[in-house]
Design an enzyme around this catalytic site. Structure first.
Site, PDB file in Angstrom:
ATOM      1  CG  ASP A 154      -2.271   0.550   0.843  1.00 51.53           C
ATOM      2  OD1 ASP A 154      -2.356   1.777   0.396  1.00 51.53           O
ATOM      3  OD2 ASP A 154      -3.295   0.013   0.732  1.00 51.53           O
ATOM      4  CG  HIS A 191      -4.384   1.933  -2.218  1.00 54.31           C
ATOM      5  ND1 HIS A 191      -4.380   2.584  -1.141  1.00 54.31           N
ATOM      6  CD2 HIS A 191      -5.461   2.328  -2.733  1.00 54.31           C
ATOM      7  CE1 HIS A 191      -5.773   3.116  -0.695  1.00 54.31           C
ATOM      8  NE2 HIS A 191      -6.484   2.633  -1.755  1.00 54.31           N
ATOM      9  CD  GLU A 204     -10.204   3.929  -0.743  1.00 59.08           C
ATOM     10  OE1 GLU A 204     -10.646   4.130  -0.097  1.00 59.08           O
ATOM     11  OE2 GLU A 204      -8.971   3.474  -0.643  1.00 59.08           O
TER      12      GLU A 204
END
Ligand code: ACM
Ligand code: ZN
Length: 550
Positions: free
Chosen positions: A206, A276, A340
């Protein structure tokens, strides 16, 4: 009457002990019938059909050794031929494990009489679940390390026939935001196995840290695994200025995969892409649209800086990483994230825009050209992983635009993603924030809870999840199961991690395992207080002990 009374009291107590022992089985078995009497197991012989593989025989012999040790009288283990015949002849005493190919892979049956206990299963998982059930019928001391010969070492006579409702019974762990040692991960797997979960979703990469050694990109475990401090509490403008890092070597990854496999758990690694990825970009800045410089993030949230989808070098990187990942994890799925991923960099990047033109992508009333570019990335990685014999899972954002057949959707922004996926013929796993985010607080009374994400998922909330609600019966087979996620932005110690996990994991286990109509929150809460809290205490876990929500 005077002489009769103590006998009566003892009889009633024994009856209660039997009933209680069967109440202690979480998740609740499919069918359970209590019979009269009990089987004494101190020093009992444990016999295992040699038709089981070595790993299954090992699981049984480990159980026998532990039972012998804790109850203070050795339990002999053997794997002799001719068990079925001996049983048919009515001669067999002890606890007997029989290989029965008529049962489904995760099913088992257990028949306890005053002379023996017979388990039937067709392989490792069925046997492991029978062992988990047997332990739950024994004194909680079986989960500890100390000899407890004075306990009541009996199994209540009963007939159990059991199998799970859902094939995917997952629990996730974020090792990026905070790093968990191999020993801590093993404890996590242990408690998953106690409650019959079978998928460990391991979030390994991440923005805040890359946690898996990749031999072809060595800087990932030299640079990307470090961040220069961490924000303090919920203050996004702060930094504790303590260098933070850690990664798993490939040997450690193999160790965890093997440890999980011995407990019937498949490890599903996640390499989150194309968003990420900031930590990776810190070491290899050419992976980003601007070329950096980048640094692993010290705050939580969603970064605008994502992998450049316009450069071939990005795909060379992803294919090299995923080749090593595919070799390390034998399961059929690799999770490729997909959540995201802001498109602000792609909108400005000459390489991404050139790729959009080359592919002839166009925005429409619903989705931008950049969204279709993300679909291209997903499809290309999906095709690549197919050459390695792997299927992909992605967060429900992968449904936006156009998803290629064969991908599995993990529905986290509510359950709509799962419904949409199933309606379009995709497999889906439910992990909605509303019920399955264990980084959310366990109670409305936030002041009494340790730091967590600013939301609430109570024990009752997870227990109330109806996985097939709103799913047409003919599409129900697309719902592979249910998973809870434990993101660790706000969790930095093993004690805090276990607290967030427990006892919610047990409620999750009932949602995943129990056949329709068998869940009962009143019984479940009583079982927690009477059986499972002592078990968790014995096993040394930290957990939320209050059964109130406020
Ligand atoms: C997620 O929680 N971003 C999948
Ligand atoms: Zn770009």
């Amino acid at each position: 009457m005077k002489q009769f009374l103590p006998t009566l009291v003892l009889f009633l107590l024994a009856l209660c002990a039997r009933a209680n022992a069967l109440d202690g089985i979480v998740p609740r078995p499919m069918q359970i019938e209590q019979h009269k009497g009990s089987l004494h197991v101190r020093g009992i012989t444990v016999r295992c059909d040699p038709a089981f593989d070595a790993r299954t025989r090992d699981a049984v012999s480990t159980f026998a050794a532990k039972l012998g040790y804790i109850s203070g009288k050795t339990c002999t283990f053997s794997a002799p031929l001719g068990l079925k015949q001996a049983l048919a002849g009515g001669k067999l005493k002890g606890i007997v494990f029989l290989h029965d190919t008529s049962l489904e892979p995760e099913a088992y049956t257990l028949l306890v009489t005053p002379s023996n206990a017979v388990v039937r299963a067709c392989g490792l998982n069925g046997v492991l679940y029978a062992l988990a059930t047997l332990r739950q019928m024994l004194p909680a001391a079986i989960y500890g390390d100390s000899i407890a010969e004075k306990e009541h070492w009996t199994l209540p006579c009963c007939a159990i026939s059991d199998k799970p409702r859902f094939a995917w019974r997952g629990m996730h762990l974020d090792s990026s935001r905070h790093f968990w040692s191999v020993e801590e991960v093993k404890r996590y797997l242990d408690v998953m196995a106690m409650y019959k979960l079978n998928r460990f979703h391991w979030h390994l990469t991440d923005d805040q840290g890359w946690r898996i050694e990749i031999l072809s990109y060595p800087l990932l475990s030299q640079i990307s695994c470090w961040r220069e401090g961490t924000m303090v509490g919920r203050d996004f403008s702060s930094n504790d200025h303590i260098r933070y890092g850690g990664f798993y070597t490939q040997d450690e990854i193999r160790e965890v995969v093997d440890y999980a496999a011995a407990r019937g758990i498949t490890v599903v690694p996640e390499v989150d892409l194309p968003g990420h990825m900031l930590a990776a970009m810190a070491a290899y800045p050419e992976l980003g649209c601007t070329g950096g410089p980048y640094a692993a993030w010290t705050i939580w949230g969603v970064s605008d800086q994502v992998l450049c989808a316009g450069k071939e070098s990005t795909f060379r990187f992803l294919e090299a990483v995923l080749s090593e990942v595919a070799d390390l994890f034998p399961g059929e799925y690799i999770h490729i994230g997909g959540d995201e991923c802001p498109k602000t960099e792609w909108e400005k990047c000459p390489d991404c825009q050139a790729k959009i033109r080359e592919l002839g992508l166009h925005g429409d009333a619903h989705f931008s050209a950049e969204q279709y570019l993300q679909n291209y990335v997903t499809k290309r990685i999906q095709d690549f992983l197919a050459t390695k014999g792997k299927k992909v899972i992605g967060w429900d954002e992968i449904l936006e635009g156009e998803l290629a057949p064969g991908a599995t959707v993990m529905s986290w922004r509510g359950t709509a993603g799962a419904k949409q996926a199933a309606a379009h013929g995709f497999d889906a796993i439910l992990a909605p924030t509303s019920h399955c985010y264990f980084d959310y607080l366990q109670s409305e009374d936030s002041a009494s809870e340790p730091l967590g994400f600013n939301g609430v998922v109570t024990l009752e909330k997870i227990y109330s999840l109806d996985p097939l609600e709103g799913i047409a019966p003919e599409q129900a087979h697309h719902i592979l199961g249910v998973q809870a996620n434990l993101w660790t932005e706000y969790i930095s110690t093993p004690e805090h991690l276990e607290y967030m996990l427990l006892p919610r994991l047990l409620a999750l286990a009932e949602v995943q395992w129990c056949q329709e109509g068998l869940r009962d929150i009143g019984r479940f809460r009583r079982t927690l207080a009477e059986h499972e809290f002592p078990v968790l205490r014995q096993a040394g876990y930290n957990f939320r002990e209050q059964l109130t929500n406020f």
